[in-house]
Design a protein around this motif. Structure first.
Motif, PDB file in Angstrom:
ATOM      1  N   ALA A 170      33.986  -9.054  -4.897  1.00  0.00           N
ATOM      2  CA  ALA A 170      33.337  -7.773  -5.136  1.00  0.00           C
ATOM      3  C   ALA A 170      31.979  -7.927  -5.806  1.00  0.00           C
ATOM      4  O   ALA A 170      31.793  -8.776  -6.672  1.00  0.00           O
ATOM      5  N   GLY A 171      31.056  -7.076  -5.384  1.00  0.00           N
ATOM      6  CA  GLY A 171      29.755  -7.005  -6.022  1.00  0.00           C
ATOM      7  C   GLY A 171      28.654  -7.693  -5.241  1.00  0.00           C
ATOM      8  O   GLY A 171      28.857  -8.234  -4.151  1.00  0.00           O
ATOM      9  N   SER A 172      27.470  -7.682  -5.820  1.00  0.00           N
ATOM     10  CA  SER A 172      26.296  -8.290  -5.197  1.00  0.00           C
ATOM     11  C   SER A 172      26.342  -9.805  -5.342  1.00  0.00           C
ATOM     12  O   SER A 172      27.138 -10.352  -6.106  1.00  0.00           O
ATOM     13  N   LEU A 173      25.461 -10.462  -4.601  1.00  0.00           N
ATOM     14  CA  LEU A 173      25.302 -11.907  -4.717  1.00  0.00           C
ATOM     15  C   LEU A 173      23.996 -12.210  -5.431  1.00  0.00           C
ATOM     16  O   LEU A 173      22.961 -11.604  -5.128  1.00  0.00           O
ATOM     17  N   PRO A 174      23.994 -13.149  -6.374  1.00  0.00           N
ATOM     18  CA  PRO A 174      22.721 -13.559  -6.980  1.00  0.00           C
ATOM     19  C   PRO A 174      21.827 -14.205  -5.930  1.00  0.00           C
ATOM     20  O   PRO A 174      22.313 -14.742  -4.923  1.00  0.00           O
ATOM     21  N   SER A 175      20.524 -14.153  -6.140  1.00  0.00           N
ATOM     22  CA  SER A 175      19.573 -14.653  -5.140  1.00  0.00           C
ATOM     23  C   SER A 175      19.708 -16.145  -4.880  1.00  0.00           C
ATOM     24  O   SER A 175      19.289 -16.635  -3.826  1.00  0.00           O
ATOM     25  N   SER A 176      20.330 -16.874  -5.801  1.00  0.00           N
ATOM     26  CA  SER A 176      20.477 -18.322  -5.626  1.00  0.00           C
ATOM     27  C   SER A 176      21.613 -18.684  -4.668  1.00  0.00           C
ATOM     28  O   SER A 176      21.751 -19.851  -4.288  1.00  0.00           O
ATOM     29  N   LEU A 177      22.426 -17.702  -4.285  1.00  0.00           N
ATOM     30  CA  LEU A 177      23.495 -17.952  -3.313  1.00  0.00           C
ATOM     31  C   LEU A 177      23.090 -17.411  -1.950  1.00  0.00           C
ATOM     32  O   LEU A 177      22.467 -16.342  -1.855  1.00  0.00           O
ATOM     33  N   PRO A 178      23.451 -18.093  -0.867  1.00  0.00           N
ATOM     34  CA  PRO A 178      23.118 -17.604   0.478  1.00  0.00           C
ATOM     35  C   PRO A 178      23.780 -16.264   0.767  1.00  0.00           C
ATOM     36  O   PRO A 178      24.850 -15.948   0.241  1.00  0.00           O
ATOM     37  N   LYS A 179      23.151 -15.482   1.629  1.00  0.00           N
ATOM     38  CA  LYS A 179      23.678 -14.168   1.986  1.00  0.00           C
ATOM     39  C   LYS A 179      25.025 -14.264   2.704  1.00  0.00           C
ATOM     40  O   LYS A 179      25.779 -13.304   2.732  1.00  0.00           O
ATOM     41  N   GLU A 180      25.312 -15.438   3.295  1.00  0.00           N
ATOM     42  CA  GLU A 180      26.576 -15.597   4.012  1.00  0.00           C
ATOM     43  C   GLU A 180      27.690 -16.160   3.128  1.00  0.00           C
ATOM     44  O   GLU A 180      28.739 -16.590   3.630  1.00  0.00           O
ATOM     45  N   THR A 181      27.496 -16.142   1.807  1.00  0.00           N
ATOM     46  CA  THR A 181      28.489 -16.710   0.892  1.00  0.00           C
ATOM     47  C   THR A 181      29.865 -16.062   1.043  1.00  0.00           C
ATOM     48  O   THR A 181      30.883 -16.752   1.129  1.00  0.00           O
ATOM     49  N   TYR A 182      29.907 -14.739   1.072  1.00  0.00           N
ATOM     50  CA  TYR A 182      31.206 -14.073   1.207  1.00  0.00           C
ATOM     51  C   TYR A 182      31.861 -14.411   2.542  1.00  0.00           C
ATOM     52  O   TYR A 182      33.082 -14.542   2.631  1.00  0.00           O
ATOM     53  N   ARG A 183      31.054 -14.517   3.589  1.00  0.00           N
ATOM     54  CA  ARG A 183      31.603 -14.890   4.893  1.00  0.00           C
ATOM     55  C   ARG A 183      32.278 -16.256   4.813  1.00  0.00           C
ATOM     56  O   ARG A 183      33.392 -16.448   5.328  1.00  0.00           O
ATOM     57  N   SER A 184      31.626 -17.197   4.134  1.00  0.00           N
ATOM     58  CA  SER A 184      32.187 -18.543   3.988  1.00  0.00           C
ATOM     59  C   SER A 184      33.473 -18.513   3.180  1.00  0.00           C
ATOM     60  O   SER A 184      34.457 -19.182   3.526  1.00  0.00           O
ATOM     61  N   LEU A 185      33.483 -17.721   2.094  1.00  0.00           N
ATOM     62  CA  LEU A 185      34.675 -17.663   1.247  1.00  0.00           C
ATOM     63  C   LEU A 185      35.835 -16.979   1.960  1.00  0.00           C
ATOM     64  O   LEU A 185      36.987 -17.425   1.859  1.00  0.00           O
ATOM     65  N   VAL A 186      35.560 -15.899   2.695  1.00  0.00           N
ATOM     66  CA  VAL A 186      36.628 -15.233   3.449  1.00  0.00           C
ATOM     67  C   VAL A 186      37.201 -16.174   4.509  1.00  0.00           C
ATOM     68  O   VAL A 186      38.421 -16.239   4.709  1.00  0.00           O
ATOM     69  N   SER A 187      36.340 -16.930   5.178  1.00  0.00           N
ATOM     70  CA  SER A 187      36.814 -17.894   6.175  1.00  0.00           C
ATOM     71  C   SER A 187      37.715 -18.946   5.535  1.00  0.00           C
ATOM     72  O   SER A 187      38.768 -19.304   6.091  1.00  0.00           O
ATOM     73  N   LEU A 188      37.310 -19.421   4.358  1.00  0.00           N
ATOM     74  CA  LEU A 188      38.129 -20.401   3.639  1.00  0.00           C
ATOM     75  C   LEU A 188      39.496 -19.821   3.307  1.00  0.00           C
ATOM     76  O   LEU A 188      40.529 -20.480   3.488  1.00  0.00           O
ATOM     77  N   LEU A 189      39.519 -18.589   2.836  1.00  0.00           N
ATOM     78  CA  LEU A 189      40.780 -17.942   2.474  1.00  0.00           C
ATOM     79  C   LEU A 189      41.648 -17.706   3.707  1.00  0.00           C
ATOM     80  O   LEU A 189      42.867 -17.895   3.670  1.00  0.00           O
ATOM     81  N   ASN A 190      41.029 -17.289   4.800  1.00  0.00           N
ATOM     82  CA  ASN A 190      41.787 -17.061   6.037  1.00  0.00           C
ATOM     83  C   ASN A 190      42.466 -18.338   6.522  1.00  0.00           C
ATOM     84  O   ASN A 190      43.601 -18.303   7.012  1.00  0.00           O
ATOM     85  N   GLU A 191      41.781 -19.457   6.373  1.00  0.00           N
ATOM     86  CA  GLU A 191      42.355 -20.736   6.796  1.00  0.00           C
ATOM     87  C   GLU A 191      43.630 -21.059   6.022  1.00  0.00           C
ATOM     88  O   GLU A 191      44.530 -21.727   6.534  1.00  0.00           O
ATOM     89  N   LYS A 192      43.718 -20.551   4.788  1.00  0.00           N
ATOM     90  CA  LYS A 192      44.894 -20.806   3.953  1.00  0.00           C
ATOM     91  C   LYS A 192      45.910 -19.668   4.035  1.00  0.00           C
ATOM     92  O   LYS A 192      46.901 -19.669   3.315  1.00  0.00           O
ATOM     93  N   GLY A 193      45.640 -18.669   4.899  1.00  0.00           N
ATOM     94  CA  GLY A 193      46.551 -17.538   5.041  1.00  0.00           C
ATOM     95  C   GLY A 193      46.510 -16.577   3.879  1.00  0.00           C
ATOM     96  O   GLY A 193      47.457 -15.825   3.643  1.00  0.00           O
ATOM     97  N   ILE A 194      45.387 -16.549   3.146  1.00  0.00           N
ATOM     98  CA  ILE A 194      45.245 -15.705   1.956  1.00  0.00           C
ATOM     99  C   ILE A 194      44.493 -14.418   2.326  1.00  0.00           C
ATOM    100  O   ILE A 194      43.425 -14.468   2.931  1.00  0.00           O
ATOM    101  N   LYS A 195      45.050 -13.271   1.968  1.00  0.00           N
ATOM    102  CA  LYS A 195      44.412 -11.994   2.239  1.00  0.00           C
ATOM    103  C   LYS A 195      43.206 -11.803   1.314  1.00  0.00           C
ATOM    104  O   LYS A 195      43.280 -12.075   0.113  1.00  0.00           O
ATOM    105  N   SER A 196      42.104 -11.309   1.873  1.00  0.00           N
ATOM    106  CA  SER A 196      40.902 -11.065   1.077  1.00  0.00           C
ATOM    107  C   SER A 196      40.538  -9.588   1.093  1.00  0.00           C
ATOM    108  O   SER A 196      40.607  -8.925   2.132  1.00  0.00           O
ATOM    109  N   ILE A 197      40.166  -9.085  -0.069  1.00  0.00           N
ATOM    110  CA  ILE A 197      39.733  -7.701  -0.278  1.00  0.00           C
ATOM    111  C   ILE A 197      38.243  -7.762  -0.589  1.00  0.00           C
ATOM    112  O   ILE A 197      37.835  -8.415  -1.555  1.00  0.00           O
TER     113      ILE A 197
END
Length: 305
Positions: free
Chosen positions: A133-160
């Motif tokens: 949840a929330g904004s991303l600091p400018s030092s992180l890529p805009k696709e950071t949440y996409r990468s984290l959701v993909s990581l969670l999906n690979e482990k079968g973890i639900k993401s909100i």
């Protein structure tokens, strides 16, 4: 276990004034310092509801310690990545009927810091749920949440997921389980105008069908919300009341949906509780209480479309 991730937390310094006069010395009537950030707020509201969570993210310096101390006091477990730089301070000026916000500069998150967060997530299991949840600091890529959701999906973890702009547009490509854009953010996602409930439902169904997102809750402030799931559409009208606090209302709705979904696995009950929780915070000077939510719950009008 529920985990919340706040990549861009802050110490919220809320200042109440009679009148705000630019260029003049302004004296506050009262002030309040809080641990802020959307994921942190979700953890705080979940704790109010009696649901445990662990707060993750990035904090640093004396302001980071303030956040950790505040969560310790609230009995909320946390496991932040420690940064060299101070966590930002956001100033919120409230005068009469106007609110002015000054958001501080985010600290730099280096690759090694991000790697530590990924390592923490790699230890989770399919029984866990993660709120991003929330904004991303400018030092992180805009696709950071996409990468984290993909990581969670690979482990079968639900993401909100609760974010906006480019990070939201990127993240939906990875199919989070739940998103909560408002109607303006929904329109921006598809580059279209939203003029009525039918437009909202049409675009939200695209999120279900094209992006495989199970739960889409479109918030509309005092006008309530529309829930669009894979097999049901629900119109929810918010209870009447005087809005005195916009901070944390959306986070309360996210926490409310997750809390009731975990308890019942009933989307209609979860969406109704989400609207009641968001309204209760909006009607309060601080975050909602469970009693306030329960009182408002019966005043949320629910219509299955």
């Amino acid at each position: 276990m529920i985990y919340t991730i706040t990549c861009n937390p802050a110490v919220d310094y809320v200042v109440q004034l009679e009148h705000f006069q630019p260029g003049q010395i302004n004296r506050s009537k009262r002030d309040l310092k809080e641990a802020g950030g959307k994921g942190i707020n979700v953890s705080r509201v979940l704790e109010i509801f009696g649901e445990k969570s662990i707060a993750l993210g990035f904090v640093g310096g004396f302001t980071g310690k303030f956040i950790e101390d505040a969560l310790n006091e609230a009995k909320i477990e946390h496991d932040f990545v420690s940064l060299k730089e101070d966590t930002r301070i956001n100033v919120k000026l409230k005068a009469a009927t106007e609110e002015t916000e000054i958001n501080g500069t985010s600290p730099t998150i280096e690759e090694k810091d991000y790697a530590q967060l990924v390592e923490k997530l790699s230890k989770l299991s399919a029984d866990d749920v993660v709120v991003l949840a929330g904004s991303l600091p400018s030092s992180l890529p805009k696709e950071t949440y996409r990468s984290l959701v993909s990581l969670l999906n690979e482990k079968g973890i639900k993401s909100i997921l609760d974010t906006s702009g480019v990070p939201l547009k990127e993240a939906i490509q990875a199919s989070p389980a739940f998103i909560k854009p408002n109607h303006i953010e929904l329109a921006e996602l598809f580059g279209e105008e939203v003029q009525n409930d039918q437009d909202i439902v049409r675009l939200a169904k695209r999120l279900n069908e094209e992006y495989n997102i199970d739960h889409v809750l479109i918030s509309m402030a005092k006008d309530g919300a529309i829930y669009v799931g894979q097999d049901q559409i629900i119109r929810l009208r918010a209870p009447k009341g005087k809005a005195v606090n916009s901070v944390g209302a959306g986070d309360s709705a996210v926490a409310g949906f997750l809390y009731k979904w975990q308890e019942t696995k009933d989307a209609k009950k979860a969406a109704q509780f989400a609207v009641a929780a968001g309204s209760a915070t909006a009607f309060s000077a601080i975050l909602c209480t469970k009693e306030e939510v329960d009182t408002l719950l019966h005043h949320v009008e629910v219509q299955t479309l």
